[in-house]
Design an enzyme around this catalytic site. Structure first.
Site, mmCIF file in Angstrom:
data_model
loop_
_atom_site.group_PDB
_atom_site.id
_atom_site.type_symbol
_atom_site.label_atom_id
_atom_site.label_comp_id
_atom_site.label_asym_id
_atom_site.label_seq_id
_atom_site.Cartn_x
_atom_site.Cartn_y
_atom_site.Cartn_z
ATOM 1 N N HIS A 516 0.857 -1.178 0.000
ATOM 2 C CA HIS A 516 0.000 0.000 0.000
ATOM 3 C C HIS A 516 0.893 1.227 0.000
ATOM 4 C CE1 HIS A 516 -3.240 -2.709 2.068
ATOM 5 N NE2 HIS A 516 -3.011 -3.037 0.813
HETATM 6 C C1 FAD Z 1 0.181 -9.208 -1.936
HETATM 7 C C2 FAD Z 1 -0.725 -8.027 -2.142
HETATM 8 C C3 FAD Z 1 -1.950 -7.935 -1.455
HETATM 9 C C4 FAD Z 1 -2.774 -6.830 -1.638
HETATM 10 N N1 FAD Z 1 -3.995 -6.795 -0.997
HETATM 11 C C5 FAD Z 1 -4.789 -5.705 -1.135
HETATM 12 C C6 FAD Z 1 -6.062 -5.651 -0.486
HETATM 13 O O1 FAD Z 1 -6.512 -6.586 0.181
HETATM 14 N N2 FAD Z 1 -6.802 -4.521 -0.630
HETATM 15 C C7 FAD Z 1 -6.365 -3.454 -1.356
HETATM 16 O O2 FAD Z 1 -7.063 -2.434 -1.405
HETATM 17 N N3 FAD Z 1 -5.178 -3.511 -2.032
HETATM 18 C C8 FAD Z 1 -4.391 -4.603 -1.935
HETATM 19 N N4 FAD Z 1 -3.214 -4.669 -2.626
HETATM 20 C C9 FAD Z 1 -2.858 -3.533 -3.507
HETATM 21 C C10 FAD Z 1 -3.512 -3.646 -4.892
HETATM 22 O O3 FAD Z 1 -3.081 -4.817 -5.522
HETATM 23 C C11 FAD Z 1 -3.128 -2.417 -5.710
HETATM 24 O O4 FAD Z 1 -3.651 -1.261 -5.045
HETATM 25 C C12 FAD Z 1 -3.692 -2.411 -7.133
HETATM 26 O O5 FAD Z 1 -3.379 -3.581 -7.835
HETATM 27 C C13 FAD Z 1 -3.097 -1.201 -7.844
HETATM 28 O O6 FAD Z 1 -3.567 -1.106 -9.171
HETATM 29 P P1 FAD Z 1 -2.646 -0.395 -10.260
HETATM 30 O O7 FAD Z 1 -3.367 -0.462 -11.546
HETATM 31 O O8 FAD Z 1 -2.227 0.927 -9.742
HETATM 32 O O9 FAD Z 1 -1.325 -1.300 -10.304
HETATM 33 P P2 FAD Z 1 -1.176 -2.839 -10.687
HETATM 34 O O10 FAD Z 1 -2.478 -3.532 -10.551
HETATM 35 O O11 FAD Z 1 -0.039 -3.398 -9.937
HETATM 36 O O12 FAD Z 1 -0.763 -2.784 -12.225
HETATM 37 C C14 FAD Z 1 0.404 -2.124 -12.677
HETATM 38 C C15 FAD Z 1 0.930 -2.841 -13.910
HETATM 39 O O13 FAD Z 1 1.889 -1.986 -14.557
HETATM 40 C C16 FAD Z 1 2.937 -2.790 -15.060
HETATM 41 N N5 FAD Z 1 4.134 -1.950 -15.239
HETATM 42 C C17 FAD Z 1 4.890 -1.381 -14.274
HETATM 43 N N6 FAD Z 1 5.912 -0.684 -14.818
HETATM 44 C C18 FAD Z 1 5.803 -0.814 -16.158
HETATM 45 C C19 FAD Z 1 6.573 -0.318 -17.250
HETATM 46 N N7 FAD Z 1 7.642 0.449 -17.054
HETATM 47 N N8 FAD Z 1 6.191 -0.656 -18.507
HETATM 48 C C20 FAD Z 1 5.081 -1.433 -18.727
HETATM 49 N N9 FAD Z 1 4.335 -1.929 -17.707
HETATM 50 C C21 FAD Z 1 4.672 -1.613 -16.438
HETATM 51 C C22 FAD Z 1 3.107 -3.864 -14.006
HETATM 52 O O14 FAD Z 1 3.781 -4.998 -14.532
HETATM 53 C C23 FAD Z 1 1.664 -4.132 -13.592
HETATM 54 O O15 FAD Z 1 1.097 -5.181 -14.340
HETATM 55 C C24 FAD Z 1 -2.378 -5.776 -2.492
HETATM 56 C C25 FAD Z 1 -1.165 -5.871 -3.190
HETATM 57 C C26 FAD Z 1 -0.346 -6.992 -3.016
HETATM 58 C C27 FAD Z 1 0.924 -7.083 -3.782
#
Ligand code: FAD
Length: 589
Positions: A516
């Site tokens: 987080h």
């Molecule tokens: C183990 C774990 C448990 C969690 N549990 C919770 C929970 O219970 N409740 C909660 O609210 N949140 C939880 N989270 C957090 C939640 O997963 C994230 O808040 C959410 O996935 C964020 O969404 P996002 O789209 O910002 O990033 P993500 O879903 O992580 O997606 C980002 C993507 O961008 C890609 N990327 C990064 N850099 C580059 C680049 N330079 N070029 C191309 N692609 C790139 C990555 O590979 C990834 O696929 C948890 C996270 C983890 C790891």
């Protein structure tokens, strides 16, 4: 290789990239998503029995970012030299289609106005002097009312199970009485809380608190979401966090929003596409022209031009890409000037471990998010933190989510650390332990920030992102207060033995805590005090948007993704209905 221009290029395809991919391509916009990891499907990647390989996924981080290619350097204080995090620890950014959204737990909270008006609220209640000079606390420039329909949208997409506490201003028994008003109930009834949750609920009620089932994107029943994605019923297998779900019972982008985008002819996905920077117009630095990326399978360089660039690469990587691309003014902790990299926050946590000779908890059964919470000490209107001397709040609760046999080894203090006594104690206590915990908000501090590391580089020869973070006096006071509350409820549970909660002195990057991570591109009402407006649109570069928790000016005790998802839906709506009708800077709604 140069590709033809498209309307939108998305950098990263997790939860937020997936939401934008679907919404924008359904509106007929030509969208290309570039994802650094590989493709992902439930049938091929999360099939039984392989997905229960605890060593591969739980310990060796099979679904996470490859830290040999890119990582962060970390230090607690600006006077220290940061060192690279060669093995992920405290947080576990995801990689591959679906991002961390495929191996998250699912806890899905709505944040209320008390968070978005944090500076005004504390100034009104306690006076300006209550906010320390080194805490760049700010209002967010958004309200709960603006977000309510988008929270609802995300809850329905992700299949959230929960118990409403406030339906259209009417209090609902059994739910969270401190909840902000919701227009509709959760799409699914709450999950079973398990014995640990039930015991916690009884003890919390004895203390006059208001326990309720945690809301989570683990489907309590089979469910079809509004986009037609089908969810299986959660089997309480205990393999949520760090694992994919073989039953599609955990709301994840790889089987919800992303396939919906892939059905659109105007959407293209390129995997193994590692974006290394955003290109600005050579003559006009307020216009983004596209992104550079490396196809890591063929080791070839590419350029993808686009009318609009969206950084949806997770909170940490969004900031890294902006700093690498020299977009916006980098934050300088010494002067307090600059917007990109500031207001980094993490989440605090305290916990007590309880052991009962006469209970059997079956900890191998659980979901990422079942159990019971109480919001009595969180950032809501009812709780005054003045006497605690701290800003922020704590979310308490208990439940079994991840009783996996390798990682989960609760033992009373004083147990030998190896040998036959250790083995006997491990077997004896595995089923007889439960934890009570609190997650805690973290307020910004002028030293807690990102910048580019002066020494270490990633596999592409670029400076690593440097993170400077430690818990500050405000966080310590809040943690001490929360530890007292946790210990109060732990005592009321009358365990046979227990290890009390205490405040952590300092943050360590080694043990896993939460993924987080927030801040770095904080949103707000003006370019002087924020990196983006409340749509995530960069003030300096109107055709560049950022999604995800890097937009948060501070972190709450709640998990972030309910708000991350709501903000992504709201940005998508503004991009398709407003930005593409009249390109330019959108005013905060
Ligand atoms: C183990 C774990 C448990 C969690 N549990 C919770 C929970 O219970 N409740 C909660 O609210 N949140 C939880 N989270 C957090 C939640 O997963 C994230 O808040 C959410 O996935 C964020 O969404 P996002 O789209 O910002 O990033 P993500 O879903 O992580 O997606 C980002 C993507 O961008 C890609 N990327 C990064 N850099 C580059 C680049 N330079 N070029 C191309 N692609 C790139 C990555 O590979 C990834 O696929 C948890 C996270 C983890 C790891």
């Amino acid at each position: 290789m140069n590709h033809p221009e498209v309307d939108v290029v998305l950098v990263g395809l997790g939860w937020t990239g997936g939401i934008l991919a679907k919404e924008l391509s359904e509106a007929g916009l030509r969208v290309v998503a570039l994802e650094r990891g590989g493709p992902r499907s439930t049938a091929e990647d999360f099939a039984l029995p392989r997905i229960r390989d605890e060593l591969r996924y739980g310990i060796r981080h099979g679904l996470m970012q490859d830290s040999a290619r890119d990582t962060l350097t970390v230090r607690n204080h600006p006077r220290e030299t940061a060192l690279p995090m060669r093995r992920l620890g405290s947080f576990l950014p995801g990689e591959g289609v679906g991002g961390a959204g495929s191996h998250w737990n699912g806890l899905t909270w709505r944040w209320s106005d008390a968070e978005f008006r944090v500076r005004s609220l504390y100034e009104e209640r306690h006076g300006k002097a209550f906010i320390p000079a080194d805490m760049p606390l700010q209002d967010w420039g958004i309200s709960y009312a603006e977000l309510e329909p988008w929270y609802d949208r995300f809850e329905r997409t992700a299949g959230v199970s929960g118990q409403a506490g406030n339906l259209q201003g009417r209090s609902v028994a059994g739910g969270n009485p401190f909840e902000a008003p919701r227009q509709r109930d959760y799409p699914l009834p709450p999950l079973h809380s398990g014995l640990a949750g039930q015991l916690y609920a009884d003890a919390a009620r004895q203390l006059g608190w208001h326990p309720f089932p945690r809301p989570s994107a683990n489907a309590s029943q089979a469910y079809t979401n509004p986009d037609g994605a089908q969810f299986g019923e959660c089997q309480y297998c205990g393999f949520c966090e760090r694992f994919g779900c073989e039953a599609n019972a955990k709301g994840s982008p790889h089987f919800t929003v992303i396939p919906a985008a892939l059905r659109q002819p105007s959407f293209t996905l390129r995997t193994q596409a590692w974006v290394t920077g955003v290109e600005l117009d050579k003559a006009n630095a307020s216009v983004a022209r596209g992104v550079r990326y490396v196809d890591t399978l063929t080791a070839t360089e590419h350029y993808q031009p686009a009318r609009l660039v969206v950084l949806s690469a997770y909170a940490i990587n969004n900031v890294h890409l902006l700093l690498l691309s020299r977009i916006g003014q980098p934050y300088d902790a010494a002067s307090g000037q600059g917007q990109i990299g500031r207001n980094y926050a993490y989440q605090g946590g305290v916990g007590a471990q309880l052991f009962f000779e006469d209970h059997q908890f079956n900890p191998f059964m659980g979901t990422g998010g079942n159990g019971i919470a109480s919001d009595d000490f969180n950032a809501n209107q009812g709780f005054d933190r003045g006497p605690v001397g701290a800003i922020g709040g704590a979310l308490l609760g208990a439940g079994h989510s991840n009783g996996r046999p390798i990682a989960y080894r609760p033992l009373p203090a004083g147990t030998p650390r190896w040998g036959s006594a250790w083995k006997a104690a491990t077997a004896h206590w595995y089923g007889r332990a439960m934890a009570v915990g609190a997650s805690l908000s973290v307020m910004p501090h002028r030293h807690n920030a990102y910048d580019l590391d002066p020494t270490y580089r990633n596999a592409f020869g670029q400076p690593l992102l440097r993170l400077t973070f430690d818990y500050q006096a405000n966080d310590q006071r809040l943690a001490a207060f929360a530890a007292e509350r946790v210990n109060e409820v732990a005592r009321a549970l009358k365990p046979s033995q227990w290890s009390p909660a205490s405040a952590r002195a300092s943050w360590s990057v080694v043990p896993y805590q939460t993924t987080h991570n927030t801040g770095g591109t904080p949103m707000g009402s003006s370019p002087a005090a924020s990196a983006t407006n409340n749509f995530g649109q960069l003030w300096q570069v109107p055709n560049l948007f950022v999604t995800g928790a890097s937009l948060f000016p501070h972190n709450a005790a709640y998990n972030p993704t309910g708000l991350v998802g709501a903000l992504a839906y709201r940005s998508a709506d503004a991009i398709k209905r407003r930005y593409f009708q009249a390109p330019g800077r959108l005013l905060n709604a």
